[in-house]
Design an enzyme around this catalytic site. Sequence first.
Site, mmCIF file in Angstrom:
data_model
loop_
_atom_site.group_PDB
_atom_site.id
_atom_site.type_symbol
_atom_site.label_atom_id
_atom_site.label_comp_id
_atom_site.label_asym_id
_atom_site.label_seq_id
_atom_site.Cartn_x
_atom_site.Cartn_y
_atom_site.Cartn_z
ATOM 1 N N GLU A 1 -24.826 -39.729 15.088
ATOM 2 C CA GLU A 1 -23.580 -39.004 15.370
ATOM 3 C C GLU A 1 -23.599 -38.295 16.713
ATOM 4 O OE1 GLU A 1 -22.611 -36.592 11.935
ATOM 5 O OE2 GLU A 1 -21.719 -38.343 10.974
ATOM 6 N N GLU B 1 -22.257 -44.145 6.341
ATOM 7 C CA GLU B 1 -22.517 -42.999 5.450
ATOM 8 C C GLU B 1 -21.270 -42.666 4.647
ATOM 9 O OE1 GLU B 1 -23.902 -39.357 7.232
ATOM 10 O OE2 GLU B 1 -25.162 -40.442 8.647
HETATM 11 C C1 GAL Z 1 -23.365 -36.768 8.616
HETATM 12 C C2 GAL Z 1 -24.764 -36.818 9.221
HETATM 13 C C3 GAL Z 1 -25.825 -36.829 8.132
HETATM 14 C C4 GAL Z 1 -25.543 -35.765 7.115
HETATM 15 C C5 GAL Z 1 -24.142 -35.958 6.573
HETATM 16 C C6 GAL Z 1 -23.740 -34.954 5.538
HETATM 17 O O1 GAL Z 1 -22.420 -36.320 9.501
HETATM 18 O O2 GAL Z 1 -24.906 -37.969 10.003
HETATM 19 O O3 GAL Z 1 -27.081 -36.645 8.743
HETATM 20 O O4 GAL Z 1 -25.665 -34.516 7.701
HETATM 21 O O5 GAL Z 1 -23.226 -35.842 7.615
HETATM 22 O O6 GAL Z 1 -22.416 -35.153 5.120
#
Ligand code: GAL
Length: 680
Positions: free
Chosen positions: A153, A311
């Site tokens: 990110e 994710e």
């Molecule tokens: C994303 C990040 C992850 C984790 C996740 C939690 O933005 O890449 O490492 O923090 O959020 O929602």
Amino acid sequence: MNQQLKTDRILHGCDYNPDQWLDYPDILEEDIRLMRKAHVNSVALGIFSWSRLEPRDGEYHFSWLREIMDRLWAAGIHTELATPSGARPAWLDAAYPEAMRVSKNGQRDRHGRRHNHCMTSTQYRHKVSELDRRLAEEFGSHPGLLLWHISNEFGGECYCPLCAEKFREWLRQRYHNDIDQLNAKWWTSFWSHHYDSFDQIDPPFAHGEDSIQGHLLDWRRFTSWNTVDFMRTEIEAIRAGGSQAPVTTNFMSLYNGIDYHQMSRELNVISWDSYPAWHGEESVFQTACNTAFEHAMMRGCRPDRPFLLMESTPSLPNWHQRNKLKRPGIHRLASLQATACGSDGVQYFQWRKSRGAEEQFHGAVVDHAGADNRVFREVTEVGELLEKLSTVCGSLVRSQAAMVFDWDNRWALDHTSGLIQDNKGYVDCCQEYYSAFTRNGVELDVISVEDDFSRYRLLVLPMLFLTKPGFEEKLEKFIQDGGHVVGTFLLGYVDESTLCRLGGFPGGRLKELFGVQAEEIDTLYPDDRNEVAFEGGIEGTCSVRDYCELLNILDENTQVLGRYRQDFYAGRPVITRKRIGSGCAWYAAARLDRAGVEKLLYAVWQDAGMEPKVLPENVEYHCRQKGNVRYHFYLNWGDTAAKIQPPANTTDLLSGEVCSGGTALPRHAVRVLQEIISPH
Ligand code: GAL
């Protein structure tokens, strides 16, 4: 640049952070067993592992990672191996303090947190490249390696002296070393802001110059460019280490700090992280429509190949103001929605809940109590369903319509003083138009201004305030070739330096193309509304809010299709259409409500020969295609059963049933219907 993801199954996996558990061998073993049970076939590994990989400056420890990758691969699980530049060990900041960012107030950060390195620091770039190259040498030929996950990110900005100097250098290049060119483009003759030399220019510090739109926009452009440049050095290090595996980095949805279209050009695979706030004030279906918009944005970054949902949370995040659980069934819908919109993967953050630190209560596949729970069962079900969809892999969504989204435009709107100060509503307006497409089953890509328009029949240009050289000519050609365009209020007000177009809005040729001129623009108070009465074949009324342009019609070929009913501009046009050959330029001079957008689009679709689908309320539809096979996805986000009318003679890939026409779609159900079409 053409490396593709080599997978013949939809990826199902997670961020795996075993470095938290290296002292718990039982847990590591249990992880592999549970992953198999949940049908996990890929994991993103090592995202924040720097202090395990290089615990002291120049001392590299890779054996633990190899062991884990080997074990995963022995279980048939691919690795998306990360470069760990997203968070720094304490020794690194102590040894190379320039790696720590300086914030807008001029103060250098102290060591801590993550995603906060200076993108310019040569020392940091060197340390990152060194580690990345070694990782590539060590793991580049590992049979389980599927993809490089570059950093995590990317985002943020730094105001340190190194960044300030690099910004000046970037400006020198942009303005051909000619400070007068910069003065002219930034309109520094106002408020006596003339610069004599590039050396006088600073980044827009909180306590410094922040009143020149051109300056602010160039800073955003520079920061975005510098981040992409940083990422490029990471990719170069991977290649220098001998690995040719494809590369991705995970985008943050609609993050405002990076021009993702530019960043995409360096990547082989687009991936993103999706954390919608389900079950909030808006309906579940509306949240789904907004998420579909984000998927379309990602798809549009590399329309020639599937993207990845890198994710998502199987249950709840931890960083929303309030973190509500996804209700039963929503996880399955959201996961299959990603697939429907063109993703070849569904992955989660993270595999196992952290025992401590920042994200200990963030949803994960395996809970502190283990895996005998609803969330694990729902994840397992998604894994099973995705396995049934492996044939969908590599198929693409083919849209006849596209929405143009532009980061420079977004930034120009952000920095323009006036209209609505805090939020001009650009993204909201895009989502409103996008949702109308989704509700009516008409596929819409989200593309950049630089993309090829000729692949589409219809283009939507919400609030395209800033236009770049060549855009008008491209649009004119598109319309002359039979294309249909919908422009809205604020179209073409400023040039790429944010200088107003002289001669009236929309600027330059756009006035002639649309056959209208906005004489004034009214910004309404939040509760103000005006009403529009449609005419010329469109029936009914709608309400408008926020922005109302007062249009003059410039051309006898411009037909008025709607007029204001209230205020001193009652009777003036709001909706217009100008035909140009077989093409057409539509204009909406105000922010229409949901009914208004839909009425307008119905007329546009009809005119453009595009067929909206008759979909039951709360049902979402998408279609992916590969060769002569179409995959029709129907998702019922509603609380009641619905009836859908898919094409005849399809096979439901999830249930195996043959479907010969109208069929029921129970509450929260998904159908993926495979249709073989004739080659002609
Ligand atoms: C994303 C990040 C992850 C984790 C996740 C939690 O933005 O890449 O490492 O923090 O959020 O929602």
